[in-house]
Design a protein around this motif. Structure first.
Motif, mmCIF file in Angstrom:
data_model
loop_
_atom_site.group_PDB
_atom_site.id
_atom_site.type_symbol
_atom_site.label_atom_id
_atom_site.label_comp_id
_atom_site.label_asym_id
_atom_site.label_seq_id
_atom_site.Cartn_x
_atom_site.Cartn_y
_atom_site.Cartn_z
ATOM 1 N N LEU A 18 13.254 4.396 3.757
ATOM 2 C CA LEU A 18 12.240 4.219 4.200
ATOM 3 C C LEU A 18 11.297 3.771 3.064
ATOM 4 C CD1 LEU A 18 9.697 4.392 6.557
ATOM 5 C CD2 LEU A 18 9.283 6.672 5.857
ATOM 6 N N ILE A 19 10.660 2.461 2.940
ATOM 7 C CA ILE A 19 9.978 2.016 1.832
ATOM 8 C C ILE A 19 8.528 2.485 1.948
ATOM 9 C CG2 ILE A 19 9.633 -0.144 0.344
ATOM 10 C CD1 ILE A 19 12.672 0.485 0.885
ATOM 11 N N ILE A 20 7.861 2.759 0.793
ATOM 12 C CA ILE A 20 6.358 3.119 0.782
ATOM 13 C C ILE A 20 5.800 2.053 -0.051
ATOM 14 C CG2 ILE A 20 4.880 4.774 0.196
ATOM 15 C CD1 ILE A 20 6.771 5.497 2.316
ATOM 16 N N ILE A 21 4.740 1.372 0.814
ATOM 17 C CA ILE A 21 3.869 0.269 0.205
ATOM 18 C C ILE A 21 2.508 1.160 0.194
ATOM 19 C CG2 ILE A 21 2.885 -1.986 0.110
ATOM 20 C CD1 ILE A 21 5.294 -2.799 2.113
ATOM 21 N N ALA A 22 1.844 1.152 -1.148
ATOM 22 C CA ALA A 22 0.676 1.944 -1.309
ATOM 23 C C ALA A 22 -0.004 1.787 -2.563
ATOM 24 C CB ALA A 22 1.077 3.802 -1.244
ATOM 25 N N GLY A 23 -1.454 1.912 -2.372
ATOM 26 C CA GLY A 23 -2.101 1.740 -3.328
ATOM 27 C C GLY A 23 -3.585 1.433 -2.922
ATOM 28 N N PRO A 24 -4.575 1.142 -3.718
ATOM 29 C CA PRO A 24 -6.072 1.021 -3.413
ATOM 30 C C PRO A 24 -6.107 -0.464 -2.637
ATOM 31 C CG PRO A 24 -5.951 1.650 -5.724
ATOM 32 C CD PRO A 24 -4.674 1.385 -5.155
ATOM 33 N N THR A 44 5.965 9.286 -5.082
ATOM 34 C CA THR A 44 7.353 8.834 -4.161
ATOM 35 C C THR A 44 8.734 9.007 -4.914
ATOM 36 O OG1 THR A 44 6.830 6.627 -5.580
ATOM 37 C CG2 THR A 44 5.848 7.106 -3.229
ATOM 38 N N SER A 45 8.651 9.219 -6.170
ATOM 39 C CA SER A 45 10.104 9.556 -6.781
ATOM 40 C C SER A 45 10.400 10.822 -6.481
ATOM 41 C CB SER A 45 9.868 9.257 -8.192
ATOM 42 O OG SER A 45 11.020 9.668 -8.913
ATOM 43 N N ARG A 46 9.267 12.010 -6.661
ATOM 44 C CA ARG A 46 9.587 13.147 -6.120
ATOM 45 C C ARG A 46 10.340 13.458 -4.687
ATOM 46 N NH1 ARG A 46 4.845 15.208 -6.490
ATOM 47 N NH2 ARG A 46 4.816 15.199 -8.713
ATOM 48 N N ALA A 47 9.834 12.406 -3.862
ATOM 49 C CA ALA A 47 10.080 12.361 -2.432
ATOM 50 C C ALA A 47 11.472 11.598 -2.294
ATOM 51 C CB ALA A 47 9.035 11.863 -1.512
ATOM 52 N N LYS A 48 11.910 10.947 -3.329
ATOM 53 C CA LYS A 48 13.008 9.949 -3.387
ATOM 54 C C LYS A 48 12.900 8.872 -2.180
ATOM 55 C CE LYS A 48 16.682 13.427 -4.972
ATOM 56 N NZ LYS A 48 15.643 14.415 -5.550
ATOM 57 N N LEU A 49 11.572 8.374 -2.464
ATOM 58 C CA LEU A 49 11.336 7.210 -1.394
ATOM 59 C C LEU A 49 11.193 5.950 -2.364
ATOM 60 C CD1 LEU A 49 9.160 8.864 1.035
ATOM 61 C CD2 LEU A 49 11.492 8.053 1.647
ATOM 62 N N PRO A 50 11.751 4.757 -2.082
ATOM 63 C CA PRO A 50 11.437 3.386 -2.871
ATOM 64 C C PRO A 50 9.926 3.090 -2.640
ATOM 65 C CG PRO A 50 13.526 3.213 -1.345
ATOM 66 C CD PRO A 50 12.825 4.605 -1.144
ATOM 67 N N PHE A 51 9.317 2.690 -3.829
ATOM 68 C CA PHE A 51 7.766 2.532 -3.766
ATOM 69 C C PHE A 51 7.652 0.924 -4.423
ATOM 70 C CE2 PHE A 51 4.265 2.793 -6.833
ATOM 71 C CZ PHE A 51 3.183 2.762 -6.070
ATOM 72 N N ILE A 52 6.549 0.690 -3.406
ATOM 73 C CA ILE A 52 5.943 -0.631 -3.952
ATOM 74 C C ILE A 52 4.190 -0.479 -4.341
ATOM 75 C CG2 ILE A 52 5.426 -3.320 -3.340
ATOM 76 C CD1 ILE A 52 8.045 -3.180 -1.957
ATOM 77 N N PHE A 53 3.722 -0.759 -5.504
ATOM 78 C CA PHE A 53 2.468 -0.730 -5.476
ATOM 79 C C PHE A 53 1.557 -1.810 -4.840
ATOM 80 C CE2 PHE A 53 -1.425 -1.178 -7.989
ATOM 81 C CZ PHE A 53 -2.009 -0.168 -7.778
ATOM 82 N N LYS A 54 0.576 -1.552 -4.275
ATOM 83 C CA LYS A 54 -0.087 -2.925 -3.592
ATOM 84 C C LYS A 54 -1.617 -2.626 -4.009
ATOM 85 C CE LYS A 54 -2.606 -2.984 -0.633
ATOM 86 N NZ LYS A 54 -3.989 -3.159 -0.407
ATOM 87 N N SER A 55 -2.235 -3.693 -4.254
ATOM 88 C CA SER A 55 -3.497 -3.882 -4.577
ATOM 89 C C SER A 55 -4.039 -5.237 -4.453
ATOM 90 C CB SER A 55 -3.984 -3.254 -5.772
ATOM 91 O OG SER A 55 -5.572 -2.772 -5.750
ATOM 92 N N SER A 56 -5.285 -5.706 -4.262
ATOM 93 C CA SER A 56 -5.717 -7.075 -3.655
ATOM 94 C C SER A 56 -6.409 -7.617 -5.200
ATOM 95 C CB SER A 56 -6.544 -7.367 -2.571
ATOM 96 O OG SER A 56 -5.652 -6.803 -1.677
ATOM 97 N N PHE A 57 -6.254 -8.772 -5.544
ATOM 98 C CA PHE A 57 -7.114 -9.374 -6.517
ATOM 99 C C PHE A 57 -8.266 -9.992 -6.118
ATOM 100 C CE2 PHE A 57 -4.030 -12.567 -5.431
ATOM 101 C CZ PHE A 57 -4.919 -13.578 -5.212
ATOM 102 N N ASP A 58 -8.361 -10.191 -4.558
ATOM 103 C CA ASP A 58 -9.637 -10.580 -4.008
ATOM 104 C C ASP A 58 -9.648 -10.435 -2.405
ATOM 105 O OD1 ASP A 58 -11.799 -12.074 -3.221
ATOM 106 O OD2 ASP A 58 -10.996 -14.107 -3.253
ATOM 107 N N LYS A 59 -10.543 -9.753 -1.964
ATOM 108 C CA LYS A 59 -10.581 -9.687 -0.589
ATOM 109 C C LYS A 59 -11.756 -10.423 0.026
ATOM 110 C CE LYS A 59 -9.152 -6.613 0.945
ATOM 111 N NZ LYS A 59 -7.608 -6.462 1.710
ATOM 112 N N ALA A 60 -11.046 -11.673 0.229
ATOM 113 C CA ALA A 60 -11.867 -12.788 0.837
ATOM 114 C C ALA A 60 -12.513 -12.626 2.224
ATOM 115 C CB ALA A 60 -11.185 -14.025 0.834
ATOM 116 N N ASN A 61 -11.902 -11.747 2.751
ATOM 117 C CA ASN A 61 -12.444 -11.569 4.174
ATOM 118 C C ASN A 61 -13.296 -10.217 4.399
ATOM 119 O OD1 ASN A 61 -10.365 -9.550 3.912
ATOM 120 N ND2 ASN A 61 -9.165 -10.157 5.470
#
Length: 275
Positions: A18-24, A44-61
């Motif tokens: 289960l991949i975790i995509i998370a961030g502000p 996520t490392s402690r939970a042994k779940l792969p992690f991808i950090f997400k955050s936006s450079f521009d919230k155009a909407n």
């Protein structure tokens, strides 16, 4: 239909994890991104779940033109590049214009197509042509079956590195509903499916007299548990150390300090759903 495996950094969507995509929601500063990415990597490392950090450079909407949008393309990508280099985590960000695809692909591991732009052919094709993995969020106005045509647009541009994300469907004014059947339907297209637990708890345009969106943070965890039980490849969550003071999407962001306990639950549910 077998699910195509999509690799992004050290994570592989469509595999057993289960991949975790998370961030502000939005890049508030380099320091803020670094704090969040570092802590999320530890959790996520402690939970042994792969992690991808997400955050936006521009919230155009953003709902209001006076709302904070982010640092912009150039500075934002520089920050994300530093985060990736200094923490070693994979990174995801969204784009809003075709011209942003190539620069973003030089930095991030996953380019995201926002839900409101999920039918923008030029945008999808530009992202697909970069060769980067692309995460296409299903529009709040689309049935899950409609995403088959969206997938075809990306495939026609030469990619099979496609991830599909459910983020709720418009249900009357200023409200969204999550139909878990959508996850099953989109999975039949042959690509990994992700559930966006925090945007699914958003109340679009319902905050501050219509000047910003509201949210129901209390439903994030139940929706996440339900989606993982259905069977998904990844979970998308906007997570913040202080959601009440986040510069974007605070009402539906999950508290960073509450994430470890939730991930423990989700991992157990995921293991059962895949048994």
């Amino acid at each position: 239909m077998p699910t195509t495996k999509v690799k992004a950094g050290t994570a592989t969507f469509g595999g057993p994890d289960l991949i975790i995509i998370a961030g502000p929601c939005v890049i508030e500063s380099y320091e803020s991104c670094l704090r969040h990415a570092t802590k999320l990597a530890e959790i996520t490392s402690r939970a042994k779940l792969p992690f991808i950090f997400k955050s936006s450079f521009d919230k155009a909407n953003r709902t209001s033109h006076t709302s904070y949008r982010g640092p912009g393309l150039i500075e934002g990508l520089e920050i994300l590049a530093r985060i990736k280099r200094e923490t070693g985590v994979a990174v995801l960000t969204d784009i809003h214009e075709p011209a942003q695809a190539a620069p973003a692909a030089q930095v991030v591991d996953v380019i995201q197509i926002p839900a409101l732009l999920s039918r923008q052919t030029d945008l999808i094709e530009a992202a697909a042509k970069t060769g980067c993995a692309i995460n296409i969020k299903k529009g709040q106005f689309l049935a899950p079956s409609d995403m088959k045509a969206v997938v075809a647009k990306a495939e026609s541009a030469g990619t099979k590195k496609i991830i599909l994300t459910e983020r709720g469907f418009s249900f009357g004014y200023n409200n969204l509903v999550s139909d878990m059947r959508s996850l099953v339907i989109m999975r039949t297209f042959g690509y990994p499916v992700v559930f966006d637990a925090t945007h699914s708890a958003q109340l679009p345009g319902a905050g501050a007299g219509g000047e910003r969106s509201g949210g129901q943070r209390e439903f994030v965890a139940p929706l996440a548990r339900a989606a993982v039980a259905v069977g998904i490849d990844g979970l998308f969550m906007e997570v913040h150390e202080d959601p009440d003071h986040a510069l974007s999407d605070g009402p539906n962001s999950y508290r960073l300090d509450e994430l470890p306990a939730l991930l423990d639950q989700l991992k157990q549910i995921h293991q059962i759903s895949r048994a």
